[in-house]
Design a protein around this motif. Sequence first.
Motif, PDB file in Angstrom:
ATOM      1  N   LYS A 142       0.046  -7.703   5.093  1.00 21.58           N
ATOM      2  CA  LYS A 142       0.928  -7.593   6.260  1.00 21.58           C
ATOM      3  C   LYS A 142       2.367  -7.385   5.817  1.00 21.58           C
ATOM      4  CE  LYS A 142       2.387  -8.002  10.524  1.00 21.58           C
ATOM      5  NZ  LYS A 142       2.185  -6.912  11.513  1.00 21.58           N
ATOM      6  N   ALA A 143       2.809  -8.125   4.817  1.00 20.15           N
ATOM      7  CA  ALA A 143       4.182  -7.997   4.316  1.00 20.15           C
ATOM      8  C   ALA A 143       4.428  -6.606   3.765  1.00 20.15           C
ATOM      9  CB  ALA A 143       4.451  -9.048   3.247  1.00 20.15           C
ATOM     10  N   VAL A 144       3.465  -6.073   3.011  1.00 22.37           N
ATOM     11  CA  VAL A 144       3.598  -4.730   2.427  1.00 22.37           C
ATOM     12  C   VAL A 144       3.708  -3.680   3.534  1.00 22.37           C
ATOM     13  CG1 VAL A 144       2.373  -2.953   1.104  1.00 22.37           C
ATOM     14  CG2 VAL A 144       2.460  -5.312   0.258  1.00 22.37           C
ATOM     15  N   LYS A 145       2.921  -3.851   4.601  1.00 24.84           N
ATOM     16  CA  LYS A 145       2.988  -2.901   5.719  1.00 24.84           C
ATOM     17  C   LYS A 145       4.347  -2.957   6.410  1.00 24.84           C
ATOM     18  CE  LYS A 145       0.525  -1.317   9.833  1.00 24.84           C
ATOM     19  NZ  LYS A 145       1.776  -0.954  10.505  1.00 24.84           N
ATOM     20  N   VAL A 146       4.863  -4.175   6.649  1.00 27.36           N
ATOM     21  CA  VAL A 146       6.167  -4.326   7.284  1.00 27.36           C
ATOM     22  C   VAL A 146       7.256  -3.655   6.455  1.00 27.36           C
ATOM     23  CG1 VAL A 146       7.957  -5.998   7.912  1.00 27.36           C
ATOM     24  CG2 VAL A 146       5.574  -6.442   8.528  1.00 27.36           C
ATOM     25  N   PHE A 206      10.879   1.021   5.374  1.00 29.61           N
ATOM     26  CA  PHE A 206      11.386   2.125   4.552  1.00 29.61           C
ATOM     27  C   PHE A 206      11.292   3.453   5.302  1.00 29.61           C
ATOM     28  CE2 PHE A 206      10.285  -0.076   0.257  1.00 29.61           C
ATOM     29  CZ  PHE A 206      11.401  -0.877   0.397  1.00 29.61           C
ATOM     30  N   GLU A 207      10.179   3.637   5.971  1.00 32.25           N
ATOM     31  CA  GLU A 207       9.939   4.917   6.650  1.00 32.25           C
ATOM     32  C   GLU A 207      10.856   5.113   7.849  1.00 32.25           C
ATOM     33  OE1 GLU A 207       6.223   7.252   8.862  1.00 32.25           O
ATOM     34  OE2 GLU A 207       5.829   5.522   7.570  1.00 32.25           O
ATOM     35  N   ASN A 208      11.165   4.035   8.529  1.00 36.49           N
ATOM     36  CA  ASN A 208      11.941   4.144   9.774  1.00 36.49           C
ATOM     37  C   ASN A 208      13.405   3.759   9.617  1.00 36.49           C
ATOM     38  OD1 ASN A 208       9.611   4.835  11.316  1.00 36.49           O
ATOM     39  ND2 ASN A 208       9.033   2.677  11.361  1.00 36.49           N
ATOM     40  N   GLY A 257      17.886  -1.625   2.042  1.00 35.77           N
ATOM     41  CA  GLY A 257      16.567  -2.231   1.904  1.00 35.77           C
ATOM     42  C   GLY A 257      16.080  -2.889   3.177  1.00 35.77           C
ATOM     43  N   VAL A 258      15.057  -3.717   3.013  1.00 36.34           N
ATOM     44  CA  VAL A 258      14.420  -4.411   4.137  1.00 36.34           C
ATOM     45  C   VAL A 258      14.384  -5.906   3.824  1.00 36.34           C
ATOM     46  CG1 VAL A 258      12.277  -4.710   5.433  1.00 36.34           C
ATOM     47  CG2 VAL A 258      12.991  -2.412   4.717  1.00 36.34           C
ATOM     48  N   ASN A 259      14.759  -6.720   4.802  1.00 40.09           N
ATOM     49  CA  ASN A 259      14.659  -8.178   4.678  1.00 40.09           C
ATOM     50  C   ASN A 259      13.436  -8.675   5.435  1.00 40.09           C
ATOM     51  OD1 ASN A 259      16.934  -8.735   3.121  1.00 40.09           O
ATOM     52  ND2 ASN A 259      18.281  -8.874   4.907  1.00 40.09           N
ATOM     53  N   ILE A 260      12.652  -9.539   4.807  1.00 43.31           N
ATOM     54  CA  ILE A 260      11.567 -10.203   5.530  1.00 43.31           C
ATOM     55  C   ILE A 260      11.653 -11.699   5.246  1.00 43.31           C
ATOM     56  CG2 ILE A 260      10.052  -8.186   5.481  1.00 43.31           C
ATOM     57  CD1 ILE A 260       8.430  -9.547   3.300  1.00 43.31           C
ATOM     58  N   LYS A 266       1.814  -4.696  -5.262  1.00 47.46           N
ATOM     59  CA  LYS A 266       1.059  -3.919  -4.274  1.00 47.46           C
ATOM     60  C   LYS A 266       1.844  -2.659  -3.876  1.00 47.46           C
ATOM     61  CE  LYS A 266      -2.634  -4.681  -1.379  1.00 47.46           C
ATOM     62  NZ  LYS A 266      -3.818  -5.556  -1.475  1.00 47.46           N
ATOM     63  N   LEU A 267       3.157  -2.797  -3.730  1.00 46.97           N
ATOM     64  CA  LEU A 267       3.980  -1.629  -3.411  1.00 46.97           C
ATOM     65  C   LEU A 267       3.960  -0.620  -4.562  1.00 46.97           C
ATOM     66  CD1 LEU A 267       7.022  -3.445  -1.749  1.00 46.97           C
ATOM     67  CD2 LEU A 267       5.527  -1.792  -0.614  1.00 46.97           C
ATOM     68  N   TYR A 268       3.952  -1.121  -5.795  1.00 43.91           N
ATOM     69  CA  TYR A 268       3.900  -0.242  -6.977  1.00 43.91           C
ATOM     70  C   TYR A 268       2.586   0.532  -6.990  1.00 43.91           C
ATOM     71  CZ  TYR A 268       3.790   1.263 -11.832  1.00 43.91           C
ATOM     72  OH  TYR A 268       3.700   2.030 -12.979  1.00 43.91           O
TER      73      TYR A 268
END
Length: 359
Positions: A76-80, A85-87, A52-55, A17-19
């Motif tokens: 929801k995971a993709v949005k988080v 990444f943005e912040n 990176g980001v940990n979820i 989905k991110l791709y």
Amino acid sequence: MDYENFKEQFVEDVKEKLYEQGTEVDITVNTVNKLNESYEAMTVKPEDSNIGVNIGIDKFYGAVEDGTSYEDVVDKAVKVISDGFENRPQIDVASLTDYDQMKDKLVMEVVSAETNKEMLENVPHQNMEDMAVVYRFVLNSDDEGRASILATNQMIENMGVTPEQLHADALENAPRIKPAEIKGMGEVLAEMMGVEQAEMMGLYPVRPEDEQIFVASVPDKVHGAGVLAYQDFMDQAAERAGGDFYILPSSIHEILIVPDNGKMRLSDLENMVKEVNATQVAPADKLTDNVYHYDSQAKIFELGEKFVERQSERGEQDIERDEKESLLDDLKAKKEEVAKAPKKEAVEKAAKSKGGEAI
């Protein structure tokens, strides 16, 4: 769908989905050890970044079990991740291994030694009764959040720093970066509900001599219990409390100070801490169930139960000393009586001079 099948499918679908949104990422699954908790996380990094980001995978699996559709959970995971990444803060990765730059970001935190026993095997720390003092580099902290790194044994070894040097630098820098704040409970309540409301309820203002509870933390209220490790904190607290005091570990973010003025029993304070921890404190924020005591004259910080034992031993020693002093006084008095009594020779001479015979 069981957890293992969910995890495998979840990682693939989030990456795809991110791709589709134009972001190519690397994803790994690993166990994240945080203070008071550990969880299995999906670590997502853009291909051109080391940050990176940990979820937590378990939270998203829990959402599916609670009835949320799998597609919504993936979205929801993709949005988080995208928001992360943005912040994300701008961090000079090279500086992370340069201790001369990093030591100015060094703070101290206090955690439960028992709860974090496994993590502490890999983390420089100092024991403080049943708690442990650990060290963290705060890279960024504002209203949007905080970026920080817990100091590990491997990290400081790579930096060429000893645990002793780390501790000494933390003692110097932590009070400057996150100064201790000690406020009366009346003042805290006034800040929470507004001065007018607090005044109407008779909670504020409170005369210093009438204040029975003080709250200690740091300005951002994050890991404020770390003030316990500050060099001058105990003396500062003793000044506010008017002498000896008990310490109630409200959470890892703040502590309560109760003057030892005879108005509260240790057992009552211990029951209070246990009840609050069980009903109002999140497991991730819990410090300990114990109460501590600071003797402002002897400069001793200890568990409340140790303080009671020490007082009991001191009382027994005082009784024993009083008994010894009483016995010595008796012996001294008898010695003085003997010294004042006429000597045998003197009595005999007096008797003979009167023509009598000493018996």
